[in-house]
Design a protein around this motif. Sequence first.
Motif, PDB file in Angstrom:
ATOM      1  N   VAL A  13      -0.786  -8.259   2.697  1.00  9.84           N
ATOM      2  CA  VAL A  13      -0.530  -6.844   2.847  1.00  9.84           C
ATOM      3  C   VAL A  13       0.426  -6.304   3.896  1.00  9.84           C
ATOM      4  O   VAL A  13       0.777  -7.326   4.721  1.00  9.84           O
ATOM      5  CB  VAL A  13      -1.929  -6.312   3.268  1.00  9.84           C
ATOM      6  N   GLY A  14       0.890  -5.365   3.682  1.00  7.67           N
ATOM      7  CA  GLY A  14       2.096  -4.670   4.621  1.00  7.67           C
ATOM      8  C   GLY A  14       1.494  -3.791   5.625  1.00  7.67           C
ATOM      9  O   GLY A  14       0.903  -2.867   5.069  1.00  7.67           O
ATOM     10  N   LEU A  43       4.036  -7.420   9.287  1.00  9.72           N
ATOM     11  CA  LEU A  43       4.595  -6.043   9.664  1.00  9.72           C
ATOM     12  C   LEU A  43       6.022  -5.543   9.323  1.00  9.72           C
ATOM     13  O   LEU A  43       6.748  -6.587   9.185  1.00  9.72           O
ATOM     14  CB  LEU A  43       4.519  -6.259  11.351  1.00  9.72           C
ATOM     15  N   GLY A  44       6.099  -4.627   9.111  1.00  6.81           N
ATOM     16  CA  GLY A  44       7.431  -4.164   8.684  1.00  6.81           C
ATOM     17  C   GLY A  44       8.292  -4.002   9.714  1.00  6.81           C
ATOM     18  O   GLY A  44       7.662  -3.749  11.022  1.00  6.81           O
ATOM     19  N   LYS A  45       9.530  -3.570   9.546  1.00  8.16           N
ATOM     20  CA  LYS A  45      10.703  -3.255  10.429  1.00  8.16           C
ATOM     21  C   LYS A  45      10.446  -1.963  11.165  1.00  8.16           C
ATOM     22  O   LYS A  45      11.006  -1.670  12.312  1.00  8.16           O
ATOM     23  CB  LYS A  45      11.970  -3.455  10.000  1.00  8.16           C
ATOM     24  N   THR A  46       9.884  -0.970  10.725  1.00  8.10           N
ATOM     25  CA  THR A  46       9.444   0.167  11.486  1.00  8.10           C
ATOM     26  C   THR A  46       8.284   0.239  12.498  1.00  8.10           C
ATOM     27  O   THR A  46       8.163   0.961  13.225  1.00  8.10           O
ATOM     28  CB  THR A  46       9.023   1.270  10.341  1.00  8.10           C
ATOM     29  N   GLY A  67      11.469  -1.689   0.307  1.00  5.31           N
ATOM     30  CA  GLY A  67      11.151  -3.424   0.259  1.00  5.31           C
ATOM     31  C   GLY A  67       9.710  -3.813   0.291  1.00  5.31           C
ATOM     32  O   GLY A  67       9.560  -4.509  -0.574  1.00  5.31           O
ATOM     33  N   MET A  68       8.754  -3.049   0.679  1.00  5.08           N
ATOM     34  CA  MET A  68       7.256  -3.281   0.409  1.00  5.08           C
ATOM     35  C   MET A  68       6.780  -3.061  -1.066  1.00  5.08           C
ATOM     36  O   MET A  68       6.054  -3.708  -1.627  1.00  5.08           O
ATOM     37  CB  MET A  68       6.590  -2.808   1.636  1.00  5.08           C
ATOM     38  N   ILE A  74       3.330  -8.587  -1.722  1.00  3.53           N
ATOM     39  CA  ILE A  74       2.763  -7.536  -0.836  1.00  3.53           C
ATOM     40  C   ILE A  74       1.692  -7.045  -1.922  1.00  3.53           C
ATOM     41  O   ILE A  74       2.143  -6.243  -2.818  1.00  3.53           O
ATOM     42  CB  ILE A  74       3.739  -6.421  -0.203  1.00  3.53           C
ATOM     43  N   LYS A  75       0.503  -6.986  -1.754  1.00  5.93           N
ATOM     44  CA  LYS A  75      -0.687  -6.397  -2.529  1.00  5.93           C
ATOM     45  C   LYS A  75      -1.119  -4.845  -2.058  1.00  5.93           C
ATOM     46  O   LYS A  75      -1.872  -4.480  -2.694  1.00  5.93           O
ATOM     47  CB  LYS A  75      -1.732  -7.085  -2.643  1.00  5.93           C
ATOM     48  N   ALA A  76      -0.753  -4.680  -1.055  1.00  5.36           N
ATOM     49  CA  ALA A  76      -1.213  -3.243  -0.506  1.00  5.36           C
ATOM     50  C   ALA A  76      -0.334  -2.955   0.792  1.00  5.36           C
ATOM     51  O   ALA A  76      -0.020  -3.667   1.551  1.00  5.36           O
ATOM     52  CB  ALA A  76      -2.566  -3.168   0.121  1.00  5.36           C
TER      53      ALA A  76
END
Length: 301
Positions: A13-14, A43-46, A67-68, A74-76
């Motif tokens: 998950v993201g 973890l995203g880049k944000t 991207g996510m 990525i399931k959620a």
Amino acid sequence: MILPPFLKPHDTVGLISTSSFTHESYIQEVVKILESWKLKPVLGKTIGARHGSMAGSDTLRLKDLQGMLNNDDIKAIFQATGGYGIVRIIDQLDFSHFKYKPKWVVGYSDTTFLHNHLQGRLSTGSIHGTMAADLEAGYHATSWESLRKALFGEDLHYTVKPHPLNRLGTSDGILVGGTVSLLCNSKGTMSEVNSNGKILFLEEVGEKHFRLDSYLISLKHAGKFDYVRGLIVGELIDMEDDDPPFGKTPEEIILDAVKEYDFPVSFGFKAGHGQVNKALILGALVHLKVDAQGTTFSFET
């Protein structure tokens, strides 16, 4: 309405922030929570980025979310916080891949824009639920456990105590909604809420009474209550009266705005900007009953 596949243990998950920046201390707590659910958080880049009050530039936040949305592993996608920012990028998002491979998007507050877009434009469910930023007030098991149940497809139903302003009745309908001010601000955009034949959820934070009234009357003039099948009112937090006083409580303002309609109305549900934020599956069919004993509603998934 399509509901994304429910999560399973060991799913990836993201975690991102497409609105305001997030204090990283809360992120580590969320990572631990998700890992306790046997999920693999990425973890995203944000996360950790900052551009003014937002979690990075518009370009970074757009790229991170896109991207996510496109990543099938990525399931959620969990939003870390609300605030402000999604409206600046939402019309630039490409949902062509997501449309055929939907996944859960979780959040509330500023995420209202994204929820409405998913339900109104893509007929896809999402989850109004607690976020990393809520951990500033402490861990509330009720909020996180209800979110876990919603994500894993477990039975989710609620009972709410009677409220003196409730309007009794029963109804079935797809659940939509979110923060009142954002529902109002989305009118005329690609992310406008479609409330026709739906059960509508409303919550708000930090508004003056007259401004809450103005949002509701604006929604009313736009026909957003004309074909509603039921109304669930969540938390109305830190609402400020006016000088001179407006003359109605926030609950009375809401009831007055829908007084000529006959759909059931339920007050007092613990969801929104309060300490407890119970998860709601937006886009799911809800069975709503409001009677003298209180309110019950359940999700058909």
